[in-house]
Design an enzyme around this catalytic site. Structure first.
Site, PDB file in Angstrom:
ATOM      1  N   GLY D 145       0.679  -1.296   0.010  1.00 25.67           N
ATOM      2  CA  GLY D 145       0.028  -0.197   0.166  1.00 25.67           C
ATOM      3  C   GLY D 145       0.907   1.640  -0.501  1.00 25.67           C
ATOM      4  N   CYS D 146       0.207   2.686  -0.365  1.00 28.62           N
ATOM      5  CA  CYS D 146       1.049   3.576  -0.447  1.00 28.62           C
ATOM      6  C   CYS D 146       1.760   4.360   0.818  1.00 28.62           C
ATOM      7  CB  CYS D 146       0.255   4.648  -1.184  1.00 28.62           C
ATOM      8  SG  CYS D 146      -1.421   5.220  -0.571  1.00 28.62           S
ATOM      9  N   TYR D 147       0.131   4.226   1.920  1.00 26.88           N
ATOM     10  CA  TYR D 147       0.376   4.666   3.419  1.00 26.88           C
ATOM     11  C   TYR D 147       1.387   3.790   4.052  1.00 26.88           C
ATOM     12  CZ  TYR D 147      -2.833   7.544   3.879  1.00 26.88           C
ATOM     13  OH  TYR D 147      -4.537   8.671   3.595  1.00 26.88           O
TER      14      TYR D 147
END
Lengths: 334, 334, 334, 334
Positions: D145-147
């Site tokens: 995921g990005c986070y």
């Protein structure tokens, strides 16, 4: 590989030129100059780990030794000094300033005294694709302004059909990068954000640039009203042109015919969007007729097609490469 | 205190009406309705601790019992149903929709069949200050659209001097709140931010609203070209008008004379800015002549002067109050 | 009516003070000063037709003759010079600069030598509602910084429950107006738009202001980590606080109890939003516990609650008015 | 050339994958699928004149015939169905959804029942460069995921020095593109612009993804507090981490050592900026120590390093190419 240089590397168009040149298979950056020395990635932190290059203080002789072509990304007046000396030393020049875009009279009306009549006489106005053939043999190309690029590409195909007495009314809108990198009250985030306004209505310097070249293209006098607007976005330019027609036409057919085979001019069937062209060399154009009026609508990236990528396309032609070699095609904006 | 209500409270103009009414010394909010029940501060979280009020499902009889005047902030077609019933019950109505702004023919061309001929015949087009006197005795005011408000206020003073054959070319720019609160692909932040485009060029419904009222005002046919643009800002509207003059004029003198004594119309000596009028009831206007062409430039807050504050000013007049009672004067934007 | 003045009227907080004072029933603007003379509506074009007032070059004697209270919206160091002279002449002062917010040692560590020990000793730190009682009798109020206001209002209710050894970690985000009106590379639209970054991490001057007052309130040492961030919006501030708890608590109950009866502090049951408080005097607070950690979240308008409206609330108290007289309640942002 | 495909091409990450693949010298787009048929330049108008390709309705068998590797840019739950069938048919898969990022227990806690235990067992979490070696032999890569990408790259180098009892407090800020292309009340321009807020504090699904992998990397339990914020920008992500240290360290030296030889991780000596990484595959990291606390700060482009360019880098490794082949290096944002 052809060695090229950029003088005046610290502004937005300088940055865009570097970015484009880094992806170019035939041009090699061999000289970068600005008003102070330093590493290029100190001026542009996003270039850290991308380009390790020493920026010099501009020196014509050094530039001429290192480059076959130099891009001038300088303020007007300063550019003509460098251009004349570089040309003297046999270096080709693409000048992104206004110094060679106008005839002497209009230049001096809008800017300052012109000191390089000799080169002004043979400079080619690098509006692509319209002046493509002239550019091929040019030593000095005057790269068009951003507003003139978007306006001329929109209007030129319709010149035979426009009532010249009434002429063209050009309502242009630009992102803030068009005003340059120097901080000022009008470029402060708080001034620009949630704001919108016209500026220099009817007297912007680009008005005469547009009018002069329109009249060159159609060999008639053309009344030209031009009002630029500042819009709260970083990059991109939209031009909306209003005119009266002297005959019935099918505007999309005219555009398609005029720009057939042009890879970077797209004829749209609905209004154009800045987002479709931002980050690219494209110019999108749309037009629609209403009774005897026409609305013509074009969009470009003001820093690319309106400056740096057009400059590079001109350089491509000056060295016999495909005009569109290494032109950016896909916006990175989602 | 006069009891008033708002039907259709969940959109942007409904919110603005509430905000304005809370600061009004003579009107009291006594009825709020929407398509679903609830507390007003559940619909607008910023009203928590500000207004504790139950929103009803719209009911004409209840509205009529509780209010002397009702603002309709509803979609067109829905509004006329409520308006006719409220008027029947003796309630005054300010309708913010398009339902009573056009004659039957133009309405049905642009919207849908009109079902309330009776009231359409006597509705007053509430463009202030131009129609001030008619509004004073109105039972039903059709509150003008945002684009027509900014366009008509800019153009009307110059009607005697405009070449009607060529007519007016209106390049209008609006913030996104003008498109309403309903989420859509075109109002998504990622679509709007760093973008800019025209939409519905020449065929937007407001084109006929502008043309019809211009022609009413000047009693002549007036060619009207209208192209709206979407700009990445929340609120505010800028209109740029281009026209040909039939005689020499001093545009600022004409504006000053036409709008003398108008507290909320400011004549500017340079281009107007959205930021100067956002959050207020002001309309700022500027104009400049270039040879035989005129550029007229106006700015309003699309949700206030272009909707809710003009609606409230109309209501003020309908009850004999000063038109400008409780009008917002100072933008909160720095 | 009490006559008041503002010295340093040309910045954002000066503008906000004027806007607030224009709506105040008991204070009358009787003196405005800046570093150059002129009409107030030449400095702020949005005030044309709203306020016709001559701005003077700051003169303490003139200010003292005309005003019972003066707001100082000046840079630090300059403020203390005016404050001491005004107090000498019997004028009450609300100082929006940092000059009286810290003790001498911390002030000189963060700013410059302090030249007004005498008044520093009795200045009241005007954090409302916490220091309400002290403000009532103050002659000189040090109006808190924007970051400290949002941080202290969020943290103070939880001081008894926070592990002081670990302390508080404050991640703060501010709109660009917080950086002032002076153009700079970092406030240029192109730099800010589509950007986001921390600045002065751990060493921002407001870190000591927060720490000193937290420690005053709880009479213990409190480790304080503070990192401000610049966010691409004009106004508004969001503070996110992370801490470890020394016992189990119900955070919303603590907040509700601590701020019961506070009209302008709203306890929310979900994360707070800048948009709910922008343009108002509200501070919204939310908190939630996760195992032994707490997340506290507050939002204010940096120019109002974080500066000008808090200054006015302090002035209200200094003259025996209701603290919340004429405080803005409704955002104009839709 | 290796033939590859993208299933789920209509969202932002699908677009970015196409853009990247068009510049890739070894991968050829041979299959694009979405939930409805059409031309790719009808879905993305900016691709007109750039890519002429028919989008199919997703069909595993067709994908398997045409591709050696498929990128899944699908919602969770849908992705695992396609992944298992593609793997069955011998096609390599890079899954951009969450379906293979967590162990079964954490997945089912955060998402839905997991239906593909078999492949979950051998899927490799494609966090680069940390898991580079495992990716080389993977058939199925779970793209982070990005986070988690921004958080794990920031925190991992400091795991030996962080007090695990207190753990990490992660304050993350994302542009709006991270929330996807589907219109909603929270992605409406008017909601986002001039706003700022936390969302899903402490319970966002990415919290467990970060915690699980941190604990995998350090083989200890690690208290993890994670609060994401929505910021008014299109793309880009900034992560600010707060933690307590268990010994004195020199943070920049640790980062430089940990990421030595990494072309796309830049260690900065001052806070990182979204603008420096937007449009690129870079992750910029900065860290500074204050007494016993550390502040770690990282920035990535959420759609590239946080999704599509990391996916492509994983694909590069899975076919034995240089991990960084065709990775974008220069932002187009000025």
């Amino acid at each position: 590989m052809i060695n090229v240089g950029v003088i005046g590397v610290s502004g937005y168009t300088g940055f865009e030129l570097i970015r484009l040149l880094l992806n170019h298979p035939e041009f090699k950056i061999n000289y970068l100059a600005a008003s102070s020395k330093g590493k290029i990635d100190e001026i542009f932190s996003s270039l850290r780990g991308v380009l390790d290059f020493e920026v010099s203080i501009a020196d014509v002789r050094e530039a001429a030794q290192k480059c076959e072509l130099v891009f001038l990304a300088l303020p007007h007046q300063e550019a003509m000094r460098y251009a004349s000396e570089l040309l003297e030393l046999g270096v080709k020049v693409v000048d992104l300033s206004a110094d060679y875009r106008l005839n002497k009279e209009l230049y001096e009306k809008n800017y300052c005294p012109h000191l390089d009549d000799k080169n002004l006489a043979h400079a080619v106005y690098g509006l692509l694709p319209i002046n493509r053939d002239k550019v091929k043999n040019a030593k000095l190309v005057a790269n068009p302004g951003c507003y003139p690029t978007a306006s001329l590409l929109a209007i030129t195909p319709f010149l035979p059909y426009i009532d010249t007495n009434l002429g063209v009314m050009i309502d242009a809108k630009s992102g803030v990068s068009g005003a340059g990198k120097k901080p000022s009250a009008t470029s402060h985030f708080v001034s620009v954000n949630e704001n919108l306004n016209a500026y220099n209505p009817l007297i912007h310097r680009h008005a005469d640039e547009i009018k002069m070249h329109l009249e060159n293209f159609c060999q008639k006098s053309m009344s030209t009203v031009f009002v630029p607007h500042l819009v709260p976005l970083t990059r991109g330019m939209l031009v909306s042109v209003y005119a009266k027609l002297n005959k019935e036409i099918k505007p999309l057919e005219i555009l398609r015919e005029f720009y057939k085979n042009e890879e970077f001019i797209r004829i749209k069937t609905s209004p154009v969007s800045v987002k479709d062209v931002a980050g690219t060399h494209f110019c999108d154009i749309f037009a629609v007729v209403w009774e005897d009026k026409i609305f013509i609508n074009s969009a470009i990236d003001n820093l690319l097609k309106g400056a740096s990528s057009q400059a590079l396309a001109n350089a491509n032609l000056m060295f016999g490469f495909d005009e569109n070699l290494a032109m950016p095609k896909i916006s990175q904006f989602c």
